[in-house]
Design a protein around this motif. Structure first.
Motif, PDB file in Angstrom:
ATOM      1  N   GLU A 227      46.599  42.380  31.146  1.00 46.60           N
ATOM      2  CA  GLU A 227      45.256  42.162  30.620  1.00 46.60           C
ATOM      3  C   GLU A 227      44.371  41.480  31.653  1.00 46.60           C
ATOM      4  N   SER A 228      44.941  40.560  32.394  1.00 47.87           N
ATOM      5  CA  SER A 228      44.164  39.848  33.417  1.00 47.87           C
ATOM      6  C   SER A 228      43.757  40.783  34.545  1.00 47.87           C
ATOM      7  N   CYS A 229      44.646  41.704  34.914  1.00 46.51           N
ATOM      8  CA  CYS A 229      44.275  42.700  35.928  1.00 46.51           C
ATOM      9  C   CYS A 229      43.201  43.643  35.405  1.00 46.51           C
ATOM     10  N   TYR A 230      43.307  44.035  34.149  1.00 43.95           N
ATOM     11  CA  TYR A 230      42.263  44.884  33.564  1.00 43.95           C
ATOM     12  C   TYR A 230      40.897  44.192  33.607  1.00 43.95           C
ATOM     13  N   LYS A 231      40.871  42.902  33.346  1.00 38.46           N
ATOM     14  CA  LYS A 231      39.607  42.164  33.403  1.00 38.46           C
ATOM     15  C   LYS A 231      39.017  42.177  34.811  1.00 38.46           C
ATOM     16  N   LEU A 232      39.888  42.017  35.807  1.00 41.10           N
ATOM     17  CA  LEU A 232      39.409  42.068  37.185  1.00 41.10           C
ATOM     18  C   LEU A 232      38.871  43.460  37.535  1.00 41.10           C
ATOM     19  N   ILE A 233      39.551  44.502  37.043  1.00 42.96           N
ATOM     20  CA  ILE A 233      39.080  45.864  37.293  1.00 42.96           C
ATOM     21  C   ILE A 233      37.703  46.072  36.663  1.00 42.96           C
ATOM     22  N   ALA A 234      37.527  45.596  35.426  1.00 40.32           N
ATOM     23  CA  ALA A 234      36.243  45.741  34.739  1.00 40.32           C
ATOM     24  C   ALA A 234      35.124  45.050  35.511  1.00 40.32           C
ATOM     25  N   GLU A 235      35.395  43.845  35.985  1.00 41.71           N
ATOM     26  CA  GLU A 235      34.381  43.118  36.756  1.00 41.71           C
ATOM     27  C   GLU A 235      34.083  43.830  38.069  1.00 41.71           C
ATOM     28  N   TYR A 236      35.121  44.308  38.726  1.00 42.00           N
ATOM     29  CA  TYR A 236      34.975  44.949  40.029  1.00 42.00           C
ATOM     30  C   TYR A 236      34.165  46.241  39.929  1.00 42.00           C
ATOM     31  N   ALA A 237      34.502  47.064  38.915  1.00 46.01           N
ATOM     32  CA  ALA A 237      33.856  48.368  38.772  1.00 46.01           C
ATOM     33  C   ALA A 237      32.585  48.313  37.937  1.00 46.01           C
ATOM     34  N   GLU A 238      32.326  47.158  37.330  1.00 41.87           N
ATOM     35  CA  GLU A 238      31.155  46.984  36.452  1.00 41.87           C
ATOM     36  C   GLU A 238      31.169  47.988  35.294  1.00 41.87           C
ATOM     37  N   VAL A 239      32.275  47.959  34.563  1.00 42.53           N
ATOM     38  CA  VAL A 239      32.380  48.727  33.329  1.00 42.53           C
ATOM     39  C   VAL A 239      32.844  47.768  32.237  1.00 42.53           C
ATOM     40  N   PRO A 240      32.527  48.054  30.966  1.00 44.58           N
ATOM     41  CA  PRO A 240      32.984  47.169  29.888  1.00 44.58           C
ATOM     42  C   PRO A 240      34.512  47.081  29.853  1.00 44.58           C
ATOM     43  N   ARG A 241      34.999  45.902  29.531  1.00 46.11           N
ATOM     44  CA  ARG A 241      36.452  45.737  29.439  1.00 46.11           C
ATOM     45  C   ARG A 241      37.051  46.723  28.438  1.00 46.11           C
ATOM     46  N   SER A 242      36.353  47.010  27.374  1.00 48.64           N
ATOM     47  CA  SER A 242      36.875  47.914  26.344  1.00 48.64           C
ATOM     48  C   SER A 242      37.049  49.340  26.854  1.00 48.64           C
ATOM     49  N   ASP A 243      36.397  49.677  27.952  1.00 43.38           N
ATOM     50  CA  ASP A 243      36.477  51.027  28.511  1.00 43.38           C
ATOM     51  C   ASP A 243      37.565  51.189  29.558  1.00 43.38           C
ATOM     52  N   VAL A 244      37.995  50.095  30.147  1.00 43.20           N
ATOM     53  CA  VAL A 244      38.790  50.176  31.369  1.00 43.20           C
ATOM     54  C   VAL A 244      40.095  50.921  31.179  1.00 43.20           C
ATOM     55  N   GLU A 245      40.898  50.551  30.185  1.00 44.79           N
ATOM     56  CA  GLU A 245      42.228  51.137  30.088  1.00 44.79           C
ATOM     57  C   GLU A 245      42.202  52.608  29.687  1.00 44.79           C
ATOM     58  N   TYR A 246      41.036  53.121  29.276  1.00 48.55           N
ATOM     59  CA  TYR A 246      40.913  54.548  29.010  1.00 48.55           C
ATOM     60  C   TYR A 246      40.503  55.310  30.263  1.00 48.55           C
ATOM     61  N   ARG A 247      40.179  54.575  31.318  1.00 51.61           N
ATOM     62  CA  ARG A 247      39.708  55.176  32.560  1.00 51.61           C
ATOM     63  C   ARG A 247      40.682  54.970  33.725  1.00 51.61           C
ATOM     64  N   THR A 248      41.449  53.901  33.671  1.00 47.70           N
ATOM     65  CA  THR A 248      42.283  53.561  34.814  1.00 47.70           C
ATOM     66  C   THR A 248      43.508  52.766  34.375  1.00 47.70           C
ATOM     67  N   GLY A 249      44.520  52.809  35.188  1.00 46.89           N
ATOM     68  CA  GLY A 249      45.655  51.918  35.027  1.00 46.89           C
ATOM     69  C   GLY A 249      45.581  50.828  36.076  1.00 46.89           C
ATOM     70  N   TYR A 250      46.702  50.162  36.314  1.00 50.41           N
ATOM     71  CA  TYR A 250      46.703  49.112  37.337  1.00 50.41           C
ATOM     72  C   TYR A 250      48.049  49.069  38.032  1.00 50.41           C
ATOM     73  N   ILE A 251      48.036  48.552  39.233  1.00 55.49           N
ATOM     74  CA  ILE A 251      49.237  48.198  39.995  1.00 55.49           C
ATOM     75  C   ILE A 251      49.097  46.721  40.315  1.00 55.49           C
ATOM     76  N   LEU A 252      50.191  45.980  40.247  1.00 59.61           N
ATOM     77  CA  LEU A 252      50.111  44.568  40.605  1.00 59.61           C
ATOM     78  C   LEU A 252      51.271  44.179  41.507  1.00 59.61           C
ATOM     79  N   TYR A 253      50.993  43.252  42.374  1.00 60.58           N
ATOM     80  CA  TYR A 253      51.998  42.621  43.228  1.00 60.58           C
ATOM     81  C   TYR A 253      52.066  41.152  42.829  1.00 60.58           C
ATOM     82  N   ALA A 254      53.224  40.723  42.344  1.00 57.81           N
ATOM     83  CA  ALA A 254      53.384  39.353  41.853  1.00 57.81           C
ATOM     84  C   ALA A 254      54.233  38.538  42.826  1.00 57.81           C
ATOM     85  N   PRO A 255      54.107  37.213  42.801  1.00 56.85           N
ATOM     86  CA  PRO A 255      54.921  36.375  43.687  1.00 56.85           C
ATOM     87  C   PRO A 255      56.411  36.502  43.361  1.00 56.85           C
TER      88      PRO A 255
END
Length: 292
Positions: A227-255
């Motif tokens: 969810e936190s990565c989705y929020k960053l994607i929404a801010e980065y792409a300037e799309v509503p958070r509610s739209d993001v997961e219908y448009r894109t997925g995410y990859i993450l690298y964790a410590p």
């Protein structure tokens, strides 16, 4: 060794004190001697570079080189542990309050010097502490060292001939941007960096700082991290958070766990599309730019 030799000399001459003083002397052995200088400890310097990477700050191995000469690491900041963090009988362990204090200071100072979060580019961060002997001798400093590495998946150190100060400002070639991911059975096997004008399916969007929990709890709570990565994607792409997961997925690298115990809480988040390739950055792309 000089002080030992001096003490032996004083004892020997005191035992012979019944002899007459030589001509031209007053018999006082020390009144005309300059006092010994106070003992001083070793502290490394910030703004220095090093031909090799260190894991422990041995005094004998300290051989800084000018940063315009070939080197593989650079000290951007040197701090001092104080109070309870400085009272242990040995250098701080990985999972210790003192180590996390040093790491937090290094992260803050290094990010400021680089111009952005160190994890937003091909930069490694190391906290270097004194050796056991140095710590027992009173050294309480810590070094904040950085290095350039080859790629997101290849952490081999790169030899440089320039400082990393300001290296992540603007459109730096060290910054993470777009990638061609190799995916097999929903596992990311490689992330090959490419220009954003080339075909790609992933793009770095930022670093999420996870809360202070134990590592097992962090691993269990995948939904919060996603969810936190989705929020960053929404801010980065300037799309509503509610739209993001219908448009894109995410990859993450964790410590890794050892990094987590040291104090690293940063998760690198990447926008990921699977159904098509992109040929431009999704920065500020909006609904029209981010594909469904």
């Amino acid at each position: 060794m000089k002080r030992v030799t001096l003490s032996a000399t004083v004892v020997a001459l005191t035992l012979a004190g019944c002899a007459a003083a030589p001509p031209g002397t007053d018999g006082d052995l020390v009144d005309d001697w300059a006092p010994l200088a106070a003992a001083t400890g070793f502290t490394p310097e910030a703004g220095t570079c090093h031909p090799t990477v260190s894991e422990v700050g041995y005094r004998s191995a300290y051989a800084p080189t000018p940063c315009d000469q070939p080197h593989t690491s650079e000290t951007l900041y040197v701090g001092t542990l104080t109070g309870a963090d400085a009272t242990g009988s040995r250098p701080p362990e990985t999972d210790s309050t003192a180590m996390r204090t040093a790491y937090a200071t290094c992260e803050r100072e290094v990010n400021e010097a680089l111009g952005a979060d160190w994890r937003s580019g091909r930069i490694g961060l190391s906290v270097i502490l004194p050796s056991r002997a140095g710590w027992e001798g009173g050294f309480r400093w810590f070094r904040c060292d950085v290095n350039e590495y080859e790629s997101l998946d290849d952490l081999g150190r790169v030899s440089r001939a320039a400082s990393l100060v300001g290296a992540l400002k603007g459109d730096s070639p060290l910054r993470h941007t777009c990638f061609k991911p190799t995916v097999s059975d929903d596992r990311v096997e490689a992330m090959t960096p490419v220009e954003c004008t080339e075909k790609h399916r992933a793009e770095f969007v930022g670093v999420w700082t996870a809360p202070e929990t134990d590592y097992a709890e962090f691993q269990r709570n995948e939904d919060r991290t996603g969810e936190s990565c989705y929020k960053l994607i929404a801010e980065y792409a300037e799309v509503p958070r509610s739209d993001v997961e219908y448009r894109t997925g995410y990859i993450l690298y964790a410590p890794l766990e050892e990094e987590w115990l040291t104090g690293n809480r940063g998760v690198q988040c990447f926008l990921y599309v699977s159904g098509r390739s992109l040929t431009r950055s999704m920065k500020d792309a909006g609904k029209a730019g981010l594909p469904r």
